[in-house]
Structures are given as C-alpha cells and as structure tokens.
Motif scaffolding. Structure first.
Motif, mmCIF file in Angstrom:
data_model
loop_
_atom_site.group_PDB
_atom_site.id
_atom_site.type_symbol
_atom_site.label_atom_id
_atom_site.label_comp_id
_atom_site.label_asym_id
_atom_site.label_seq_id
_atom_site.Cartn_x
_atom_site.Cartn_y
_atom_site.Cartn_z
ATOM 1 N N GLY A 133 -6.697 4.996 4.372
ATOM 2 C CA GLY A 133 -7.042 6.190 5.263
ATOM 3 C C GLY A 133 -6.026 7.113 5.763
ATOM 4 N N ASP B 31 -16.570 0.160 -6.910
ATOM 5 C CA ASP B 31 -15.318 0.847 -7.913
ATOM 6 C C ASP B 31 -14.654 2.167 -8.704
ATOM 7 N N ALA B 32 -14.147 2.557 -8.287
ATOM 8 C CA ALA B 32 -14.098 4.423 -8.028
ATOM 9 C C ALA B 32 -14.731 4.025 -9.660
ATOM 10 N N ASP C 292 -12.709 -1.473 -0.524
ATOM 11 C CA ASP C 292 -12.271 -2.410 0.027
ATOM 12 C C ASP C 292 -11.778 -1.856 1.298
ATOM 13 N N PHE D 231 0.109 -1.252 -0.478
ATOM 14 C CA PHE D 231 0.027 -0.079 0.215
ATOM 15 C C PHE D 231 0.757 1.613 0.080
ATOM 16 N N HIS D 232 2.382 1.124 0.964
ATOM 17 C CA HIS D 232 3.157 2.230 0.625
ATOM 18 C C HIS D 232 4.519 1.754 0.005
ATOM 19 N N CYS E 125 -8.934 5.692 -3.956
ATOM 20 C CA CYS E 125 -8.059 5.151 -3.053
ATOM 21 C C CYS E 125 -7.545 5.146 -1.345
ATOM 22 N N PHE E 126 -8.973 5.473 -0.820
ATOM 23 C CA PHE E 126 -9.044 5.516 0.645
ATOM 24 C C PHE E 126 -7.718 4.662 1.408
ATOM 25 N N CYS F 224 -2.658 -1.764 -11.039
ATOM 26 C CA CYS F 224 -4.188 -1.672 -11.395
ATOM 27 C C CYS F 224 -4.491 -0.109 -12.261
ATOM 28 N N ASP G 170 -4.345 7.932 -5.194
ATOM 29 C CA ASP G 170 -3.455 6.804 -4.876
ATOM 30 C C ASP G 170 -3.945 5.480 -4.418
ATOM 31 N N PRO H 136 -9.210 -2.825 4.746
ATOM 32 C CA PRO H 136 -7.410 -1.931 5.318
ATOM 33 C C PRO H 136 -7.982 -1.114 6.689
#
Ligand SMILES: C[S@@+](CC[C@H](N)C(=O)[O-])C[C@H]1O[C@@H](n2cnc3c(N)ncnc32)[C@H](O)[C@@H]1O
Length: 291
Positions: free
Chosen positions: A63, A135-136, A88, A25-26, A59-60, A162, A155, A91
């Motif tokens: 957070g 889905d964004a 999702d 994620f990061h 894509c929070f 993706c 993000d 997370p």
C-alpha cells in the motif's frame, strides 16, 4: 512457495519478496523512494487542492503508493474516491504489524490502512475507499460503471513474472476506465507495455529518473489521452525509446480470455517473437551501447 519475506530497502523502508512470483515488491533502492519518485511526484497532487479526485491503485500490495497518496490528499483537503485492487491480503496485514512501517506514516494514514486491512473499506467526510481482494482482471469489471479515474497506478510484478496484468486486453480495460485528462502511471518501461498503450491511443511520456546513471534511462511510463502536459517529472520519449517500440521486445502480452495462466501468456509471446521480423532487442541495445 507462497511465502513473503521481509526486505529492508536502502532508504530504510521495508518491503517484501514474493517467493511465488520470485521478485521483490520494490526496487532495492527504496520502497518509499520508489513510491515518491515514480508514482506520487508525477501525479502532481496539488492540482486537486480542495477538489475531487478518483484514483485506482492496481496491485495495491503493501500500500505504499496509496499511503503516500492519502497523506498528500489529506494535506490538500481533497475529496477522494479510491479503489484498490489486490490478490493477496497479507502484504498490508504483515506491514501493519511492523514498527518501521507504522512510523513512516501519519496516524490518519495508519487509521485508513488499518480500516482497509480489517474491513476492506474506509469512509469519512472526504474519503471513500474500497480495497477489493481478487484478480484485478476480473475485479476491474465490477467497478461502478459511472466512475472514471483521474489517476491509475499500475504496480504489478514485472511483465515476465506477472504478464496477466500487462496484457493488451487488460490495458484496454484501463483505457475504458480513465478520464480523457487522467494519468496512467507505472514504473514499467517495457516496450511491450508501452507499445500496447500506444496502440490503444495513449500518448506516452518517460518518467525522468532521479538518479542519473548510464543505463538508467527511465523510471517508468506515464500514459494519457491529453498530450498537453505541463509536468516537470516527465519527458517525451527519446529516439532510443521510440526505436525500442519497433523491436521484438514490443510484441504485446496477449490474454484474450482474461483468464490465461502466466506461463501460457509468456509462451504465446515467445512463439510470436521467434517468428517476427522485427529488430532483435540485442541489436537495439548494441546500437545504443547498453550492456
Ligand atoms: C510489486 S507488488 C505491489 C507493490 C505495491 N504497490 C506496494 O506498495 O507494496 C505486486 C502486487 O501485485 C499483486 N498481484 C499479482 N497478481 C495480481 C492480480 N492478478 N490481481 C491483483 N493483484 C495482483 C501481488 O499480490 C502483489 O501484492
């Protein structure tokens, strides 16, 4: 296949690795570090002291970007209208059961995150927040027509993992939702993403890396329609970056239906690159002495 594994990054903040997307994620340098340097500093939130601000966080995830945004805007006594888009629920839910994650934020921020996790919303005198799960690409069309954003955080996982949220078509929807003076901020310096944004009429700026190392030429991209920026965290694109936009790497991700699978998007782009006369990315790298 769909597992999330906890990762402890170098600044001590937790993150996850997604098995499905085969990516963290990061950056391993630090989840909190990345949020602060790539998203929050370039946003220059002090501008919104005692003012209203509209923010969209795409894509929070866990957070982080919004948690630090909330923390800053609480201090600035801003009035926030916020939407988060995320596929999702897990997370945020998993992070909230982690002691280190809870210790990172002030109790007010934890109260907001808990409410987003359990109810999908948080409302008080100054904050009006909605976390939308889906889905964004679809959910962006359901945001209120009259709301345009001062800040959009983008993000997602990297474009090769993706591509659906980096397509020309998806970025054009962001164009429709941003204010003239709004800032679209992403950690990505991908030539395909930058070229799509440029073709949509955005001015592009480089987010200046905080760690100076030979191959670390960018911490991301800030895109806006207002080219008069007075922002110490960004710079004009260098000659090297401008040339990058004329290589095969700049061929956009295309998703005309907004429903394509990532492998289909990648395959169409691969074929287009194969038959393109643009400069190969390796030649560009060699010219600029990159490994
Ligand atoms: C790199 S992580 C986000 C990092 C995040 N900003 C944070 O602070 O944790 C990417 C996120 O995008 C989400 N995602 C992937 N595809 C998506 C889509 N089509 N629409 C919305 N969210 C998506 C994933 O579930 C994941 O949580």
């Amino acid at each position: 296949m769909n597992n999330l594994t906890k990762v402890i990054t170098k600044d001590g903040s937790i993150s996850f690795r997604s098995e499905k997307f085969n990516e963290n994620f990061h950056s391993i340098a630090g989840a909190y570090f990345e949020t602060k340097n790539k998203f929050i500093n370039p946003s220059r939130l002090k501008r919104f002291q005692n003012k209203s601000i509209n923010v969209l966080d795409i894509c929070f995830g866990i957070g982080y970007n919004s948690a630090l945004l909330f923390e800053n805007l609480i201090k600035e006594l801003s009035r926030l209208n916020w939407y988060g888009l995320e596929l999702d629920r897990r997370p945020l839910n998993y992070a909230l059961s982690d002691k280190e994650f809870n210790n990172l934020w002030n109790p007010k921020v934890i109260e907001i995150l808990n409410s987003l996790d359990s109810k999908g919303l948080y409302k008080n005198k100054n904050f009006d927040c909605d976390l939308i799960i889906g889905d964004a690409r679809k959910e962006i069309l359901n945001l209120p027509k009259e709301v345009n954003f001062d800040l959009i955080f983008l993000d997602g996982f990297s474009p090769q993992k993706c591509p659906e949220i980096w397509s020309y078509e998806f970025l054009s929807k962001l164009k429709d939702k941003i204010k003239y003076e709004g800032l679209l901020i992403t950690y990505s310096s991908s030539a395909a993403v930058r070229k799509s944004l440029k073709n949509l009429g955005f001015y592009l700026f480089n987010i200046i890396p905080t760690i100076s190392k030979k191959n670390r030429w960018s911490s991301g991209t800030l895109a806006t329609f207002d080219n008069k920026q007075n922002n110490p965290y960004i710079a004009q694109l260098s000659e090297m970056e401008i040339e990058h936009l004329n290589t095969k790497a700049s061929i956009p991700y295309r998703d005309p239906t907004g429903e394509m699978l990532s492998k289909e998007i990648l395959e169409i782009r691969r074929k287009e690159q194969q038959f393109s006369n643009l400069l190969g990315t390796n030649s560009w790298r060699k010219k600029w002495e990159m490994a």
